[in-house]
Design an enzyme around this catalytic site. Structure first.
Site, short mmCIF file in Angstrom:
data_model
loop_
_atom_site.label_atom_id
_atom_site.label_comp_id
_atom_site.label_asym_id
_atom_site.label_seq_id
_atom_site.Cartn_x
_atom_site.Cartn_y
_atom_site.Cartn_z
CG ASP B 193 113.70 21.72 -63.66
OD1 ASP B 193 112.60 22.39 -63.92
OD2 ASP B 193 114.64 21.54 -64.71
CD GLU B 233 108.39 21.77 -63.56
OE1 GLU B 233 109.61 21.30 -63.92
OE2 GLU B 233 108.01 22.66 -64.32
#
Lengths: 487, 487
Positions: B193, B233
């Site tokens: 993330d 991501e």
């Protein structure tokens, strides 16, 4: 400025209408109560991100509320105080939009401050940490211009409020134009909002530095030339507040609200009376305003002790939360996206547990304290915390920014506590002794008397905290005293 | 990673319970649908300021949801993907609290980045503006330590999420410990993330710089040694996305959702097919996630044109707002305190005007696009925008983060659109051709066919945008084709 009680109000929240509605309220149910009115921002738009403190056109009355003619008419009924927002303008203002569109080619390019206006060679972590911040973020926002370039505009409060360079020619002109508008509309006092942040210099706190005082002095001179008085709004350490008071027309006594609460919560008037020994005489007193109840003003500062000890302040905050059944906790701090952690959001009436007796003693102390008293509209009506508005907007301060329709006002006025408060206001307005000399005496921490003497005539407030009693009495030399108000 | 459809879900929002509840849902009404599950953050606490993406203890399952044993058991049923939050930890974490208490004496002092870690001699306006920001504020927060000193901690996202120095020994150790926990619990993929922000260098964008790739490569090596795959991501320009894809295990195809919407809104498949010419094959496809619908991924970048023209993107956003009857507008941008202006918050089902036909065509395109498809739990159930939750929390993304009880799930599954989607999922899971080669053809902008071929067997999706029709058919060499799904 008349030495009489003043009202602080939004135009649209007291009567739920425009300037004409407010006029009707003032000449109807509130007739004859106020020597002056602080009208919270009514510029275009009055309902922006910061409830009017972020105008995009500061020189215009929001057309939804009325126009300058309406203000002028109102100024015939009471002295008017309005906010001069010196530090910033809305990012939606035509001036800032022009800078975004044209960059350095804009005629307003110099109206706005960027990081490099103050730090042309950059800033170190230490220099940045020196800057006094009301919030934990940095004082700049990265904003993209139409040509794709990015600048760090100085934004003391939010990215929607762009700081102006008040030292630039454009900045000076901007402020002078607004002052002239105010003058023509019959405004008699300006309140300088957030003025402590107006001047920035490297390696300083950029807050209330010597150059800031010079700026305020210069602005005060311009205002006085137009017959306008100046009230400076600053929350700070009490000694700093005393120093500031010596240099400007008028300041707020922001130490009073927490000291009054401490006095009533703990039946201990010692810190309050200690403050009266040194508090500025050229002040405006408040218990409540459109902001929260400030505690920073009685706190310590860099090792110098405050008017209350840290533990006393913690207790005070907890007692407010307890008296308001936890409502103030929901409206304060991170819980309500309120970044001003040094303020507790709560109506003053709820802070005292909606106890009429204590509330009226608090107002009596305020009215007998040195300074000209202001009463906030929600407090005037003993209005309770507005949990519904808070839930809707999630803005912590909205707990104390209730909307009252004309009907609501009539209903609230019927309350005995409000009737008794009106009596108190009339006494404060009419007794000539308040133009005399202030003194106080105290035989015990829970008993004290505040007095004003003019020639051979005296008006006094005697408070017994243990009994929750207060009496106002007048006396002339060699005559027995005469009780005129009692709770 | 199995080449089958995966579910993206919060543990507590699909079944309104804990890990055991979710297990019951997965082995009950959703049985056999998913080869893998991306479980959104369930660390302690799972319900912080950023819905789990700000853990204070990343190495612990929130006890309210279960423990690592529960995760381990679940990993026997489906491949598990979880988030490794590499960039920051909560300001409430014991590590950061220790730094606040002890300053440089803290053993965790070097775990956290400050401004001067990167800019020891300060930064200029230009250097600061170089830093790529997802929000208009600066990447630092002024935070006071117990000794009264102030530091500028690096906070890419919020002041509650303190960036860690992933290059420090403490940072490396911190991440490795979490990886080991994951390994023991049977996790097979980590999703990195916000990893694009992990490495900071002066005079760069501090976003996806060469050193960031080195960091990801090193972390990937560590993960692979533990049999864990890595999904990165990143939202960015499509060419950058292609470059990144070449260097890591897996990326998202974030261009797909806006391209599918453009295709269906405008009956124009040209930009979608152009993308399929170059799109990374090692990708995970999504239409919806716990975040909004990203538009930056199809946009232009510094003069290089994007997959859609600026006007097409504006139209796309307006069409989403129109199809959702303005609901997405309320949840997006400044209206919902959502600072990620490059995302539109809306359920994908509402973005298509709750049109079952169009929604199923969208899913069919997703499942035939190169990559492994993930379906977000709200999309799986054709869940509508949750305006009630949005009104309660005022968090824009909550419009697409509905809580479904087990009863709600049963009820939603009865909808024909969901039944038809389940059929589609089973086709995508079971047809061996999806392990073959991808190709597409188009005779007109409104008609196209996507195909997968393995040996002499082919599965195809034919879409006619004018008729809003789609057919899936299989064929073997020399045999007539055979329709297996149709809307």
């Amino acid at each position: 400025m008349k030495n009489q009680v003043q009202l602080i109000t939004y135009i649209d929240r007291l009567g739920k209408g425009d300037i004409r509605t407010l006029e009707r309220v003032l000449s109807g149910p509130l007739k004859g109560l106020f020597g002056g009115i602080h009208m919270l921002p009514f510029f275009t738009p009055f309902d922006g991100a910061d409830a009017g403190f972020d105008p995009s056109n500061h020189a215009q009355v929001d057309p939804r509320l009325g126009d300058w003619q309406d203000i002028k008419r109102l100024s015939g009924q009471a002295e008017l105080m309005v906010d001069l927002i010196v530090n910033h303008v809305s990012s939606e203002s035509p001036q800032f939009q022009d800078v975004l569109a044209k960059g350095e080619q804009s005629e307003f390019n110099k109206l706005f401050l960027t990081m490099s206006s103050v730090f042309p060679n950059g800033a170190t972590e230490q220099q940045i940490c020196n800057i006094y911040r009301p919030r934990p973020n940095l004082p700049w926002s990265m904003i993209k211009l139409a040509d794709g370039s990015t600048r760090l505009f100085w934004t003391t409060f939010t990215a929607q409020q762009i700081d102006i360079d008040v030292e630039s020619e454009q900045g000076q002109q901007y402020l002078l134009n607004i002052l002239k508008e105010f003058h023509q509309a019959g405004i008699s006092t300006i309140r300088l909002d957030a003025t402590g942040y107006a001047i920035k210099r490297p390696d300083t706190s950029c807050f209330m530095i010597p150059e800031t005082f010079d700026f305020i002095a210069q602005l005060t001179e311009q205002a006085r030339a137009l017959n306008i008085e100046v009230l400076v709004e600053i929350h700070s350490y009490y000694q700093t507040q005393i120093e500031i008071a010596a240099k400007v027309d008028r300041v707020y006594d922001f130490a009073l609200p927490p000291l009054v609460l401490h006095t009533l919560f703990n039946k201990d008037a010692a810190p309050l009376l200690q403050w009266f020994n040194v508090s500025p005489r050229n002040c405006i007193t408040v218990l409540d305003t459109h902001d929260g109840i400030g505690v920073i003003d009685v706190g310590a500062d860099n090792g110098r002790s405050g008017l209350l000890a840290p533990q006393q302040i913690d207790d005070l905050v907890e007692q407010i939360h307890r008296h308001s059944n936890g409502e103030s906790r929901l409206a304060t701090g991170a819980a309500a996206s309120n970044l001003d952690l040094y303020q507790v959001n709560c109506s003053f009436y709820d802070a005292l547990g909606k106890n009429d007796q204590l509330y009226l003693i608090a107002r009596a102390i305020q009215f007998f304290a040195p300074g000209i008293p202001q009463v906030y509209y929600q407090g005037l009506l003993a209005g309770k915390n507005d949990m519904e508005l808070l839930a809707t907007t999630k803005v912590g301060r909205d707990i104390n920014r209730r909307y009252f329709s004309e009907q609501d006002i009539e209903a609230h006025i019927q309350q005995p506590v409000v009737q008794k408060l009106f009596e108190l206001i009339r006494i404060r307005n009419e007794a000539p002794e308040f133009n005399g000399l202030f003194s106080f005496e105290s035989t015990a921490n829970h008993e004290f008397v505040l007095s004003w003497q003019l020639n051979d005539s005296t008006i006094s407030l005697a408070v017994d905290l243990n009994q929750s009693q207060a009496i106002i009495f007048t006396a002339k030399n060699a005559e027995p005293s005469h009780d005129i108000w009692k709770i």
